[in-house]
Design an enzyme around this catalytic site. Structure first.
Site, mmCIF file in Angstrom:
data_model
loop_
_atom_site.group_PDB
_atom_site.id
_atom_site.type_symbol
_atom_site.label_atom_id
_atom_site.label_comp_id
_atom_site.label_asym_id
_atom_site.label_seq_id
_atom_site.Cartn_x
_atom_site.Cartn_y
_atom_site.Cartn_z
ATOM 1 N N HIS A 175 0.790 -1.232 0.000
ATOM 2 C CA HIS A 175 0.000 0.000 0.000
ATOM 3 C C HIS A 175 0.821 1.280 0.000
ATOM 4 O O HIS A 175 0.349 2.323 -0.461
ATOM 5 C CB HIS A 175 -0.927 0.012 1.231
ATOM 6 C CG HIS A 175 -2.167 0.815 1.021
ATOM 7 N ND1 HIS A 175 -3.279 0.691 1.798
ATOM 8 C CD2 HIS A 175 -2.479 1.763 0.103
ATOM 9 C CE1 HIS A 175 -4.220 1.529 1.373
ATOM 10 N NE2 HIS A 175 -3.750 2.193 0.346
ATOM 11 N N TYR B 210 -14.691 6.193 8.340
ATOM 12 C CA TYR B 210 -13.646 6.602 7.391
ATOM 13 C C TYR B 210 -14.084 6.197 5.989
ATOM 14 O O TYR B 210 -14.338 5.021 5.730
ATOM 15 C CB TYR B 210 -12.333 5.910 7.752
ATOM 16 C CG TYR B 210 -11.129 6.281 6.911
ATOM 17 C CD1 TYR B 210 -10.115 7.054 7.447
ATOM 18 C CD2 TYR B 210 -10.994 5.826 5.598
ATOM 19 C CE1 TYR B 210 -8.993 7.370 6.680
ATOM 20 C CE2 TYR B 210 -9.887 6.149 4.840
ATOM 21 C CZ TYR B 210 -8.889 6.916 5.390
ATOM 22 O OH TYR B 210 -7.796 7.230 4.630
ATOM 23 N N THR C 143 -4.740 10.626 -0.703
ATOM 24 C CA THR C 143 -6.097 10.437 -0.198
ATOM 25 C C THR C 143 -6.441 11.460 0.873
ATOM 26 O O THR C 143 -5.561 12.110 1.446
ATOM 27 C CB THR C 143 -6.280 9.027 0.404
ATOM 28 O OG1 THR C 143 -5.365 8.870 1.507
ATOM 29 C CG2 THR C 143 -6.042 7.952 -0.632
#
Length: 787
Positions: free
Chosen positions: A474, A590, A603
């Site tokens: 990630h 979230y 993000t």
């Protein structure tokens, strides 16, 4: 050892008569072709850098400017207003010979220099204008179907200054920097988001802390952020990458890595080696397009940042005791393959060309036919990448810093990507398709904890029955970036490359291909103990994951759009309703939103649990009338859309607070407000993975080729992780995760709650159908009245 023989370019022996030198012409030819490919890539990269560097102009426009200036000079006019003469005065006297020729040469050179300066000035001006235009986000906040004159003029100006035929990175220099919100605005929006989750006394206390922070320490911290924003391309991204990802000391597996699935209903071939052949070749085709910048920039009315694409391939996360690091190599001509506990190097290029799918299939089959057993410690070696980071960093330094182990580890880390050939069969199949789909998701997420190299940018997993999937790291890129790759790979594999009737890859095989090379290891007993300890940590984490994949085929985007509601807002409110029914309370939520409208953007968080959504849910569950519930729902949906757009355009809360907190730590200052905000738990973590390349799929003629999306593990021990993808007009796929160790969470029960919530909202918002009996009575009365 055939591969060893192929690697030798020449041999020599010393005899009494002298040195006998024997050259291997084929080996030298391979060296030449490989070098030729490398130089071609450098030339292509240089050409693309030039094109991108002068965008939105084109290199040929320089010639146009030069000709235009020279033409005006020959009409005895001076477009430079004396600058050409000034340049001519300062030119060195390099010409000899005829006086007139001397003057003409100096004049032409001066004109060319002036034209070049003018050309660069025009490029700079156009890029500055485009950057200012791309900073305008008013178009996002306008009502659907109602476009203001300002936005119309803006759109026309963007088209004028955007240039033609952009490469992937053409817009990078014109993207605006992420703005730093005002502290008072961030504090105000935070308090607004916290209100529905706090009692009156808690909210009053938090308000006091917030106002104290805003009036004292906040302004001082903000000054440092503004200074960084002036200096750096993005004031968030580098800190976010380092502190959220690279400094995390827990396992990447489940906690950070995510996965992408194969087609839901179709497996193009049941032959494992053939599926691997097409999949790997499609990955190489994408990488070639990426290197040539032939992938079109993603345009959302305005271009999105493509910076994350640079590290998709040839990238590895290296463990460290305090922080990890990302290492990216410019090129790699091979992949590392794991099969039955052994590691292989598989070259993907031969004689300067890319291997065909059929050739890759043959090489994969050679690996699968190799019956040699793994050496002690080799089979479960990758468990080091699945466990805690500090033990892996220590083991890497102690046991893999020299000798054969270093060479083999370097081979894995420098590979283009990692490939895992699994002996299991996966997919939506058999007598228990739903249960098998859940097991398929868990397999992609963590496997056996030692058959994925979790540090690599991504691992391609190919199963025994031909199913495949992806596990991605990630820190280097967010899910939409890898999803773009995977969409291309899946569709290229099935619709362009294809298979023979027998299920094999198409094409011929070169007879001279050397077999894949087995990597060698010498893993001492102490290192094997470290591997087992890491495996125990990873296995406990994997066993605790409760996963459920829920394809909803009864309705989708089409039905939602008929209600005139944003599909994302609809699903997010449904998730709030489902969580409330599941847990009896509301939770800090979230939702990931991208900030790629800005340079190097990644993000931002949309806090989807709002006072408006809570008011709607209380009204619905409290039995209020349909009219009241519909009104409250639309208010909640509009609020969610506004928050989503604010997050996309730099008005989010959480990244700003995160950076303020980091600055406070650098300065050694304690802020009770920031400390409390950053310690809040996200018990409901959600993310939509949008289908980006819709043109690659044909859901009308080939509805069976439906992508299933991907998912991730739960963020909180007592919470849920929910990923969803909207497929066409009639399908939504949900990936739900939680932990068995929490008695309050159950992925299957939550999945049923989500589906019921979606159905209830559709029923609430769908136009009421008229009663046929009442319509007939009304028609009868009208007929009598007419008579």
């Amino acid at each position: 050892m055939a591969e060893a023989h192929q690697a030798v370019a020449f041999q020599f022996t010393i005899t009494p008569e002298g040195i006998d030198l024997q050259l291997s012409h084929q080996a030298l030819r391979q060296v030449y072709l490989s070098g030729l490919r490398s130089w071609k890539k450098r030339v292509t990269r240089l050409k693309n850098n030039v094109i991108t560097g002068v965008y939105p102009a084109s290199p040929s426009s320089w010639l146009f400017v030069v000709i235009a200036i020279l033409a005006t000079m020959y009409t005895r006019s001076d477009p430079s207003m004396g600058l050409i003469a000034k340049i001519q005065e300062h030119l060195p006297n390099l010409w000899t010979g005829h006086f007139v020729c001397h003057i003409q040469c100096r004049t032409v050179v001066s004109a060319v220099l002036f034209s070049t300066l003018l050309w660069f000035s025009l490029i700079f001006t156009m890029r500055l204008c485009l950057k200012q235009l791309l900073s305008y986000h008013g178009w996002m906040f306008e009502q659907h179907g109602k476009v203001s004159n300002t936005t119309k003029i803006w759109a026309a100006m963007v088209r004028i200054f955007s240039g033609r035929q952009p490469l992937l990175y053409s817009y990078q220099g014109s993207l605006p920097n992420l703005p730093v919100p005002a502290v008072k605005d961030t504090v105000k929006r935070y308090l607004e988001s916290a209100r529905p989750l706090m009692s009156d006394s808690e909210y009053e206390r938090m308000t006091t802390l917030a106002k104290e922070f805003e009036s004292s320490l906040g302004n001082r911290l903000q000054w440092y952020l503004k200074l960084k924003a002036m200096w750096a391309s993005n004031y968030v991204s580098d800190w976010w990458e380092e502190y959220v990802y690279l400094r995390g000391r827990g396992p990447l597996m489940v906690n950070s890595n995510y996965y992408g699935m194969d087609f839901l209903y179709v497996t193009p071939t049941p032959i494992q080696a053939a599926r691997a052949g097409n999949t790997l070749h499609a990955c190489l085709l994408y990488r070639r397009k990426l290197n040539r910048e032939e992938i079109k920039p993603v345009i959302l009315n305005v271009p999105l940042c493509a910076a994350q694409c640079e590290r998709i391939f040839n990238t590895t996360r290296i463990p460290g005791e305090e922080t990890d690091s990302l290492i990216h190599w410019q090129d790699s001509e091979y992949v590392a393959v794991f099969h039955r506990g052994r590691y292989f190097r598989l070259w993907l290029y031969h004689a300067g060309r890319m291997l065909s799918p059929r050739e890759i299939e043959q090489q994969i089959q050679r690996i699968m036919d190799d019956s040699s057993p793994p050496v002690p410690g080799e089979a479960k070696l990758a468990a080091l990448t699945a466990g805690d980071r500090i033990p892996w960093a220590q083991a890497r330094k102690e046991f893999f810093s020299s000798g054969v182990n270093k060479r083999s580890l370097d081979c894995i880390e420098k590979a283009a990507f990692f490939v895992a050939l699994d002996d299991d069969e996966q997919g939506m199949r058999g007598d228990d398709p739903a249960g098998n789909l859940d097991r398929y998701a868990k397999s992609l997420l963590h496997g056996k904890c030692y058959d994925r190299w979790f540090d690599k940018s991504f691992t391609v997993v190919v199963y025994k029955n031909g199913k495949n999937g992806l596990n991605a790291e990630h820190s280097l890129a967010d899910a939409p970036i890898m999803a773009h790759v995977w969409e291309y790979v899946m569709t290229t594999d099935s619709f362009q490359l294809g298979y023979t009737e027998e299920g094999h890859c198409k094409g011929d095989v070169a007879s001279s291909l050397p077999p894949p090379t087995r990597l060698t290891w010498d893993i001492p007993a102490e290192c094997q103990e470290r591997i087992e300890r890491s495996l125990a940590v990873a296995q406990a984490l994997a066993d605790d994951v409760d996963f459920h994949v829920l394809p909803i085929q009864e309705f989708g985007k089409g039905a939602i759009k008929k209600c005139k509601i944003s599909p994302d807002a609809f699903i997010q409110i449904a998730l709030q309703l489902a969580y409330y029914r599941n847990r009896g309370t509301f939770s800090l939520t979230y939702e990931a939103s991208m900030t790629r409208l800005f340079r190097e953007g990644r993000t931002e968080t949309v806090r989807s649990c709002t006072s408006e959504s809570c008011a709607f849910i209380r009204a619905l569950e409290g039995g209020e009338s349909k009219e009241v519930c519909r009104r409250l729902f639309r208010t909640a949906a509009e609020k969610h859309q506004h928050l989503y757009k604010m997050a996309m355009t730099g008005g989010g809360i959480d990244r700003h607070l995160f950076c303020l907190y980091l600055v406070s730590k650098y300065l050694g200052e304690e802020s009770p407000f920031l400390k409390e905000v950053l310690s809040e738990t996200w018990r409901l973590s959600t993310s939509q993975t949008p289908l980006q390349q819709v043109e690659l799929f044909d859901f009308i003629n080939h509805p069976e080729y439906t992508t299933c999306g991907g998912g991730f593990g739960p963020v909180a021990d007592d919470g849920y992780g929910v990923s969803y993808i909207i497929i066409g007009e009639n399908m939504i796929n949900l990936h739900i995760s939680c932990k068995h160790s929490c008695p309050q969470t159950d992925s299957h029960k939550f999945g049923a709650d989500i589906k019921k919530a979606l159905e209830d909202l559709l029923e609430l918002l769908s136009p009421e159908k008229p009663d046929p009996s009442k319509a007939e009575q009304s028609h009868s009365k009208k007929s009598k009245k007419d008579l």
